[in-house]
Motif scaffolding. Structure first.
Motif, PDB file in Angstrom:
ATOM      1  N   ILE A   1       0.838  -1.200   0.000  1.00  0.00           N
ATOM      2  CA  ILE A   1       0.000   0.000   0.000  1.00  0.00           C
ATOM      3  C   ILE A   1       0.873   1.251   0.000  1.00  0.00           C
ATOM      4  CG2 ILE A   1      -1.770   1.281   1.278  1.00  0.00           C
ATOM      5  CD1 ILE A   1      -2.620  -1.459   2.478  1.00  0.00           C
ATOM      6  N   TRP A   2       1.935   1.211   0.806  1.00  0.00           N
ATOM      7  CA  TRP A   2       2.831   2.366   0.940  1.00  0.00           C
ATOM      8  C   TRP A   2       3.453   2.743  -0.407  1.00  0.00           C
ATOM      9  CZ3 TRP A   2       4.111   4.993   5.538  1.00  0.00           C
ATOM     10  CH2 TRP A   2       5.141   5.924   5.425  1.00  0.00           C
ATOM     11  N   GLU A   3       3.921   1.746  -1.144  1.00  0.00           N
ATOM     12  CA  GLU A   3       4.618   2.028  -2.393  1.00  0.00           C
ATOM     13  C   GLU A   3       3.686   2.608  -3.451  1.00  0.00           C
ATOM     14  OE1 GLU A   3       6.601  -1.561  -3.478  1.00  0.00           O
ATOM     15  OE2 GLU A   3       8.161  -1.344  -1.948  1.00  0.00           O
ATOM     16  N   THR A   4       2.399   2.321  -3.374  1.00  0.00           N
ATOM     17  CA  THR A   4       1.458   2.838  -4.374  1.00  0.00           C
ATOM     18  C   THR A   4       0.787   4.135  -3.944  1.00  0.00           C
ATOM     19  OG1 THR A   4      -0.297   1.435  -3.450  1.00  0.00           O
ATOM     20  CG2 THR A   4       0.970   0.555  -5.299  1.00  0.00           C
ATOM     21  N   LYS A   5       0.620   4.361  -2.628  1.00  0.00           N
ATOM     22  CA  LYS A   5      -0.166   5.511  -2.178  1.00  0.00           C
ATOM     23  C   LYS A   5       0.583   6.479  -1.264  1.00  0.00           C
ATOM     24  CE  LYS A   5      -4.590   3.074  -2.439  1.00  0.00           C
ATOM     25  NZ  LYS A   5      -5.870   2.730  -1.760  1.00  0.00           N
ATOM     26  N   CYS A   6       1.739   6.065  -0.745  1.00  0.00           N
ATOM     27  CA  CYS A   6       2.433   6.896   0.241  1.00  0.00           C
ATOM     28  C   CYS A   6       3.830   7.337  -0.193  1.00  0.00           C
ATOM     29  CB  CYS A   6       2.548   6.156   1.582  1.00  0.00           C
ATOM     30  SG  CYS A   6       1.021   5.410   2.168  1.00  0.00           S
ATOM     31  N   ALA A   7       4.509   6.479  -0.961  1.00  0.00           N
ATOM     32  CA  ALA A   7       5.922   6.708  -1.260  1.00  0.00           C
ATOM     33  C   ALA A   7       6.163   7.970  -2.076  1.00  0.00           C
ATOM     34  CB  ALA A   7       6.510   5.501  -1.992  1.00  0.00           C
TER      35      ALA A   7
ATOM     36  N   ILE B   1      -3.153   8.779  10.114  1.00  0.00           N
ATOM     37  CA  ILE B   1      -3.202   8.067   8.838  1.00  0.00           C
ATOM     38  C   ILE B   1      -4.647   7.779   8.448  1.00  0.00           C
ATOM     39  CG2 ILE B   1      -2.605   5.890   7.684  1.00  0.00           C
ATOM     40  CD1 ILE B   1      -0.074   5.826   9.461  1.00  0.00           C
ATOM     41  N   ASN B   2      -5.456   7.391   9.415  1.00  0.00           N
ATOM     42  CA  ASN B   2      -6.857   7.056   9.154  1.00  0.00           C
ATOM     43  C   ASN B   2      -7.658   8.270   8.693  1.00  0.00           C
ATOM     44  OD1 ASN B   2      -9.234   5.342   9.267  1.00  0.00           O
ATOM     45  ND2 ASN B   2      -9.798   6.446  11.115  1.00  0.00           N
ATOM     46  N   ARG B   3      -7.413   9.425   9.291  1.00  0.00           N
ATOM     47  CA  ARG B   3      -8.226  10.615   8.995  1.00  0.00           C
ATOM     48  C   ARG B   3      -7.720  11.418   7.802  1.00  0.00           C
ATOM     49  NH1 ARG B   3      -7.654  14.324  12.300  1.00  0.00           N
ATOM     50  NH2 ARG B   3      -6.146  13.446  13.743  1.00  0.00           N
ATOM     51  N   ALA B   4      -6.410  11.412   7.579  1.00  0.00           N
ATOM     52  CA  ALA B   4      -5.863  12.398   6.650  1.00  0.00           C
ATOM     53  C   ALA B   4      -5.073  11.841   5.473  1.00  0.00           C
ATOM     54  CB  ALA B   4      -4.956  13.369   7.423  1.00  0.00           C
ATOM     55  N   MET B   5      -4.810  10.561   5.440  1.00  0.00           N
ATOM     56  CA  MET B   5      -3.952  10.016   4.394  1.00  0.00           C
ATOM     57  C   MET B   5      -4.731   9.082   3.476  1.00  0.00           C
ATOM     58  SD  MET B   5      -0.857  11.241   4.684  1.00  0.00           S
ATOM     59  CE  MET B   5      -1.556  12.844   5.068  1.00  0.00           C
ATOM     60  N   PRO B   6      -4.290   8.963   2.184  1.00  0.00           N
ATOM     61  CA  PRO B   6      -3.307   9.826   1.519  1.00  0.00           C
ATOM     62  C   PRO B   6      -3.862  11.231   1.324  1.00  0.00           C
ATOM     63  CG  PRO B   6      -4.306   8.335  -0.053  1.00  0.00           C
ATOM     64  CD  PRO B   6      -4.816   7.915   1.287  1.00  0.00           C
ATOM     65  N   TRP B   7      -2.992  12.196   1.177  1.00  0.00           N
ATOM     66  CA  TRP B   7      -3.430  13.594   1.229  1.00  0.00           C
ATOM     67  C   TRP B   7      -4.379  13.961   0.101  1.00  0.00           C
ATOM     68  CZ3 TRP B   7      -2.683  17.486  -2.356  1.00  0.00           C
ATOM     69  CH2 TRP B   7      -1.801  17.216  -3.400  1.00  0.00           C
ATOM     70  N   ASN B   8      -4.285  13.276  -1.022  1.00  0.00           N
ATOM     71  CA  ASN B   8      -5.179  13.583  -2.140  1.00  0.00           C
ATOM     72  C   ASN B   8      -6.472  12.768  -2.091  1.00  0.00           C
ATOM     73  OD1 ASN B   8      -3.599  11.281  -2.653  1.00  0.00           O
ATOM     74  ND2 ASN B   8      -4.102  11.349  -4.820  1.00  0.00           N
ATOM     75  N   ALA B   9      -6.577  11.856  -1.114  1.00  0.00           N
ATOM     76  CA  ALA B   9      -7.809  11.074  -0.958  1.00  0.00           C
ATOM     77  C   ALA B   9      -7.977  10.677   0.506  1.00  0.00           C
ATOM     78  CB  ALA B   9      -7.780   9.837  -1.845  1.00  0.00           C
TER      79      ALA B   9
END
Length: 369
Positions: free
Chosen positions: A66-72, A129-137
């Motif tokens: 998940i990190w590599e697709t939405k966070c990295a 992380i639950n409320r605000a991430m990823p920043w664009n969604a």
């Protein structure tokens, strides 16, 4: 004219009733109580005692995917981040995990401050992380995905092992390994501070200290003029690990780094006999679908620069290159930095077919329809 207190009170009550009726007639529905479902949708915070934490679980391996697709793209593959965001990982040691106090927070020779150095409760990480991430969604991650991403972040700091599965059942045990868990104070009036509920305990009379301030540290390195560009422009050489990026060696030492590279210092591209043929409508639709699928529009506008350049700006810049499609495909795949400013674009994990579609669309002028 005189009146009794009872008459006056009755008149005031009548006026109040008239005003209430008038307001209800003018603004019907105002003041409706929130339904249990509406309250539940907003009541999603998680306290340090884990009240409010939903049931669920996620592994470090799942979190890495998940990190590599939405966070990295913002925080780096290993939490090292980029020039926009501060590093999440680093500055903590195995001894810090044992003591619960991050020694480097008191080390003036170590100016860096990462998230895992400062966060005292694992609930803070999970909740944010639950409320605000990823920043664009924001709020788009499922509960188990939040557990997985949190587990991966904790594994990067050595707080949990690489095969760990974080859940609501063991998160309290993980809290006992947070590097800065003993570095917080409860001498305040916020929950669960010592001053909670005591009159006058809130800090509303603080005086700002405006003297004896520490000078903000700055870490920098310099290259002698004769060696600035011996190995190509360092700003275009994307580092796989670390928040420190190469200096733009096409500019004089000390020059600002907030604009594109000097055209005079950049090797000229081979001229082409004619601009590339515009992309076909079907290819355009496929490219636009890929932009949405991979959240490319979070950083790039169609015409204007957002975090990175607009798609049409990219198309215009490389319109005269005969190898524009191959060049752009390679840049999308490998990422880069410096051509459009200091903010890096991470490598994009797209298939060869997707790269060809996007690069062909850009080389064809990036049509919007």
């Amino acid at each position: 004219m005189s009146s009794s207190p009872k008459q006056l009170a009755a008149a005031l009550l009548a006026l109040a009733a008239l005003g209430t009726a008038s307001a209800q007639a003018t603004y019907p529905g105002i003041g409706r109580a929130a339904t249990p479902a509406e309250v539940k949708a907003w009541d999603i915070d998680v306290r340090p005692d884990f009240k409010g934490l939903p049931k669920g679980a996620g592994t470090v391996g799942q979190g890495q995917d998940i990190w590599e697709t939405k966070c990295a793209s913002c925080h780096g593959v290993f939490g090292e981040s980029n020039e926009v965001f501060s590093p999440l990982v680093g500055g903590t040691t195995a001894d810090d995990i044992k003591t619960g106090r991050v020694a480097r927070l008191n080390d003036p020779g170590f100016p860096g401050r990462t998230t895992l150095m400062k966060a005292s409760t694992v609930s803070t990480l999970w909740d944010y992380i639950n409320r605000a991430m990823p920043w664009n969604a924001p709020k788009s991650l499922k509960t188990d995905e939040v557990y997985a991403v949190t587990a991966y972040l904790l594994s990067l700091g050595g707080i949990v092992p690489d095969d760990f599965k974080l859940s609501d059942a063991n998160i309290a045990d993980v809290q006992k390994r947070m590097p800065n868990r003993n570095g917080m104070t409860t001498a305040h009036a916020m929950w669960p501070g010592l001053g909670l509920g005591k009159p006058g305990a809130f800090d509303v009379k603080a005086t700002a200290c405006m003297h004896d301030c520490d000078t903000e540290p700055k870490v920098a390195s310099l290259l002698p003029d004769h060696a600035r560009n011996n190995n190509g422009n360092l700003a275009e050489q994307q580092r796989l690990v670390g928040p420190q990026r190469g200096v733009d060696t096409t500019r004089p030492a000390g020059a600002r780094r907030d604009g594109p590279i000097s055209v005079a210092a950049t090797p000229a591209a081979a001229p082409a006999p004619a601009p590339a043929t515009a992309a076909a409508p079907s290819a355009t639709a496929a490219a636009l679908a890929l932009l949405k699928k991979h959240s490319c529009t979070a950083c790039h506008g169609m015409d204007q620069k957002l975090v990175g350049p607009g798609f049409k700006q990219v198309a215009t810049k490389y319109a005269s290159r005969s190898d524009a499609e191959a060049y752009l495909a390679a840049r999308i795949k490998s990422g880069g930095q410096g051509v459009w400013g200091p903010i890096p674009m991470p490598a994009q994990p797209l298939s060869d077919a997707e790269l060809k579609t996007l690069a062909g669309w850009l080389a064809g002028g990036a049509p919007g329809r």
